[in-house]
Design a protein around this motif. Sequence first.
Motif, PDB file in Angstrom:
ATOM      1  N   HIS A  30      51.334  36.214  35.806  1.00 33.52           N
ATOM      2  CA  HIS A  30      50.235  35.812  36.685  1.00 33.52           C
ATOM      3  C   HIS A  30      50.686  34.673  37.593  1.00 33.52           C
ATOM      4  O   HIS A  30      49.862  33.982  38.191  1.00 33.52           O
ATOM      5  N   GLY A  31      51.979  34.486  37.695  1.00 34.95           N
ATOM      6  CA  GLY A  31      52.570  33.464  38.551  1.00 34.95           C
ATOM      7  C   GLY A  31      53.516  34.113  39.541  1.00 34.95           C
ATOM      8  O   GLY A  31      53.149  35.051  40.256  1.00 34.95           O
ATOM      9  N   PHE A  32      54.777  33.671  39.503  1.00 36.53           N
ATOM     10  CA  PHE A  32      55.726  34.099  40.532  1.00 36.53           C
ATOM     11  C   PHE A  32      56.149  35.565  40.438  1.00 36.53           C
ATOM     12  O   PHE A  32      56.672  36.111  41.407  1.00 36.53           O
ATOM     13  N   LEU A  33      55.900  36.240  39.296  1.00 41.62           N
ATOM     14  CA  LEU A  33      56.218  37.675  39.210  1.00 41.62           C
ATOM     15  C   LEU A  33      54.959  38.544  39.230  1.00 41.62           C
ATOM     16  O   LEU A  33      54.955  39.661  38.709  1.00 41.62           O
ATOM     17  N   TRP A  34      53.890  38.025  39.844  1.00 40.25           N
ATOM     18  CA  TRP A  34      52.661  38.799  40.001  1.00 40.25           C
ATOM     19  C   TRP A  34      52.943  40.117  40.726  1.00 40.25           C
ATOM     20  O   TRP A  34      52.300  41.126  40.473  1.00 40.25           O
ATOM     21  N   VAL A  35      53.936  40.117  41.598  1.00 37.28           N
ATOM     22  CA  VAL A  35      54.291  41.334  42.347  1.00 37.28           C
ATOM     23  C   VAL A  35      54.632  42.485  41.384  1.00 37.28           C
ATOM     24  O   VAL A  35      54.377  43.648  41.697  1.00 37.28           O
ATOM     25  N   LEU A  36      55.184  42.174  40.216  1.00 39.02           N
ATOM     26  CA  LEU A  36      55.488  43.205  39.219  1.00 39.02           C
ATOM     27  C   LEU A  36      54.287  43.515  38.324  1.00 39.02           C
ATOM     28  O   LEU A  36      54.141  44.629  37.844  1.00 39.02           O
TER      29      LEU A  36
END
Length: 149
Positions: A30-36
Amino acid sequence: MNTLIWIFIFISTFAFMEFMAWFSHKYIMHGFLWVLHSDHHHKDHDSWFERNDAFFIIYAVVSMSFILAGVKTWFWYGLPIGLGIMAYGAAYFLVHDIFIHQRFKVFRNANNRYAKGVRRAHKMHHKHTGKEDGECFGMLFVPFKYFKK
């Protein structure tokens, strides 16, 4: 190598992985890898696979690395660590992907108190479709309030 120490390391690793799942879910997914992770909250494709499944691969690589280090080097405790991570991954897959999200149509009729609580907690997590304002990031151990009738 002492068997009790090996078992202790395995069980401790399994338990620690619940914290790691919570931490990585809250601060990485739910932070910097929200894209995944975003397609897990809001399906934006027709595939059975999700970009979110990449996290399974990441943890599998970590698990396999510890297992190999435990078997091939002096780092013997890598084996129970790697197997503990793998066992948590299997439990997570059973509870999250099979039981809760029904990616395979089994365990549909599980209605014991634990099953209902985990289902409620995950439902509350998924009511938020964005990366902010989430709640209940754990998987196997969820707050007691979700177990109340």
